[in-house]
Design a protein around this motif. Structure first.
Motif, short mmCIF file in Angstrom:
data_model
loop_
_atom_site.label_atom_id
_atom_site.label_comp_id
_atom_site.label_asym_id
_atom_site.label_seq_id
_atom_site.Cartn_x
_atom_site.Cartn_y
_atom_site.Cartn_z
N ARG A 6 -4.83 -4.78 -12.65
CA ARG A 6 -4.15 -3.70 -12.14
C ARG A 6 -2.99 -3.84 -11.42
O ARG A 6 -1.84 -3.35 -11.58
N ARG A 7 -3.36 -4.82 -10.39
CA ARG A 7 -2.22 -5.29 -9.57
C ARG A 7 -0.98 -5.84 -10.43
O ARG A 7 0.45 -5.66 -10.11
N HIS A 8 -1.45 -6.52 -11.34
CA HIS A 8 -0.34 -7.32 -11.92
C HIS A 8 0.48 -6.16 -12.75
O HIS A 8 1.92 -6.32 -12.81
N ALA A 9 -0.13 -5.23 -13.18
CA ALA A 9 0.61 -4.09 -14.01
C ALA A 9 1.38 -3.26 -13.11
O ALA A 9 2.73 -2.85 -13.51
N LEU A 10 1.00 -3.05 -11.97
CA LEU A 10 1.75 -2.56 -10.98
C LEU A 10 3.05 -3.24 -10.50
O LEU A 10 4.13 -2.36 -10.14
N LEU A 11 3.15 -4.53 -10.54
CA LEU A 11 4.44 -4.99 -10.26
C LEU A 11 5.57 -5.08 -11.29
O LEU A 11 6.37 -5.44 -11.01
N GLN A 37 12.33 -10.26 -0.50
CA GLN A 37 12.47 -8.99 -0.50
C GLN A 37 11.96 -8.57 -1.71
O GLN A 37 11.08 -7.30 -1.62
N ARG A 38 11.75 -9.20 -2.66
CA ARG A 38 11.11 -8.61 -3.97
C ARG A 38 9.59 -8.86 -3.70
O ARG A 38 8.76 -8.03 -4.00
N ARG A 39 9.26 -9.80 -3.09
CA ARG A 39 7.79 -10.04 -2.75
C ARG A 39 7.04 -8.83 -1.72
O ARG A 39 6.16 -8.28 -2.31
N LEU A 40 8.06 -8.54 -0.93
CA LEU A 40 7.41 -7.48 -0.19
C LEU A 40 7.51 -6.11 -0.88
O LEU A 40 6.52 -5.46 -0.72
N GLN A 41 8.12 -6.02 -1.77
CA GLN A 41 8.36 -4.78 -2.62
C GLN A 41 7.08 -4.90 -3.46
O GLN A 41 6.41 -3.54 -3.47
N GLY A 42 6.68 -5.77 -4.14
CA GLY A 42 5.37 -5.74 -4.81
C GLY A 42 4.25 -5.61 -3.92
O GLY A 42 3.21 -4.69 -4.42
N ILE A 46 1.51 -2.44 -4.45
CA ILE A 46 0.10 -2.45 -4.33
C ILE A 46 -0.63 -1.69 -3.14
O ILE A 46 -1.61 -0.98 -3.24
N PHE A 47 -0.11 -1.63 -2.13
CA PHE A 47 -0.61 -1.04 -0.95
C PHE A 47 -0.69 0.30 -0.97
O PHE A 47 -1.86 0.96 -1.05
N PHE A 85 -5.46 -6.19 2.62
CA PHE A 85 -6.59 -5.17 3.61
C PHE A 85 -7.57 -4.59 2.82
O PHE A 85 -7.45 -3.24 2.72
N PRO A 86 -8.59 -5.47 2.54
CA PRO A 86 -9.52 -4.79 1.62
C PRO A 86 -10.41 -3.67 2.55
O PRO A 86 -10.97 -2.96 2.04
N HIS A 87 -10.56 -3.84 3.82
CA HIS A 87 -11.45 -2.85 4.64
C HIS A 87 -10.63 -1.69 5.00
O HIS A 87 -11.17 -0.86 5.77
N CYS A 88 -9.44 -1.76 4.71
CA CYS A 88 -8.61 -0.34 4.99
C CYS A 88 -8.45 0.25 3.73
O CYS A 88 -7.62 0.21 2.84
N SER A 89 -9.26 1.52 3.36
CA SER A 89 -8.91 2.36 2.44
C SER A 89 -8.18 3.59 2.71
O SER A 89 -7.39 4.20 1.82
#
Ligand SMILES: [Zn+2]
Length: 253
Positions: A6-11, A37-42, A46-47, A85-89
């Motif tokens: 899912r994360r890969h698709a989001l990117l 900058q691109r890494r941050l955008q990805g 996801i976030f 940040f898996p504990h922050c939903s």
């Protein structure tokens, strides 16, 4: 595996132009090289796909608010494998300082839950609470050494090790031993300074190892020279953990 796919698709989705306009207003974004900058955008994509934002106290949460919070949270993990940040939903946003019960020791040594005005809070499980007015203030005023988003999400990283105890998830036992040694030395020195009426860094750091990590994280990104002057070994420890930030070093130029 599903999360990975899912994360890969989001990117693969283009980063929305309106979100990019928000990023370009962040003082430090222009100092990142294009790859970062691109890494941050990805990471932001996801976030924002995985966390819910909830407006509290009548606040209407806008995309600009969501991107502003996400960008600063993701900045913490820009140079290492992200936990996302898996504990922050959920991120709860209030317009201004909110009142929350805080455990305090009252005269006579009685512990009590006292209603206290706060600008941020991080829960070990579930979420982060932020006052938008404080987020805005710390977002635009660089080099003050204060940033409520970095502070609360540092607590989230801290909880990634299983306990909120001032040490995030580290590689191995040797790394934890070094962390404990450097932090306990710096914390002892800070408390000694405070006892003499001197505050080389925000005294709130002396509250506990957890607050020490959150406050020194703010300094690492927002006032690195001050942190280095206070304790070079501590600055080095955080550089080894967060990665070197050439965009933070621009203050020295
Ligand atoms: Zn804190």
């Amino acid at each position: 595996m599903l999360t990975f796919l899912r994360r890969h698709a989001l990117l693969k989705h283009p980063f929305p132009a309106a979100w990019l306009a928000v990023l370009r207003r962040l003082p430090w974004y222009a100092r990142l090289d294009p790859d970062l900058q691109r890494r941050l955008q990805g990471r932001i994509q996801i976030f924002l796909a995985e966390k819910t934002f909830e407006g509290c106290g009548g606040l209407d949460v806008t995309d600009a608010m969501r991107v502003t919070v996400a960008a600063q949270a993701c900045r913490l993990e820009l140079h290492h494998d992200p936990s996302h940040f898996p504990h922050c939903s959920t991120v709860y946003l209030y317009p201004d300082a909110f009142v929350s019960p805080v455990t305090q020791v009252l005269p006579g040594g009685v512990m009590a839950q006292v209603p206290t005005a706060r600008i941020g809070e991080s829960w070990h499980r579930g979420g982060v609470v932020l006052a938008w007015s404080a987020v805005e203030a710390s977002t635009w005023a660089e080099w003050t050494g204060r940033n409520v988003v970095l502070h609360e999400f540092a607590h989230q990283l801290d909880s990634g090790s299983g306990a909120v105890d001032g040490a995030p998830l580290l590689r191995n036992r040797a790394a934890y031993a070094r962390w404990a040694q450097v932090v306990s030395g710096a914390l002892t020195r800070l408390r000694a300074h405070l006892a003499w009426g001197e505050a080389p860094i925000d005294p709130y750091a002396a509250q506990s190892p957890a607050e020490f990590f959150a406050v020194t994280t703010e300094l690492y990104f927002e006032a690195p020279q001050l942190l280095h002057a206070f304790d070079p070994a501590l600055h080095q420890l955080l550089e080894d953990y967060y990665g070197a930030f050439p965009e933070a070093g621009a203050q020295a130029a």
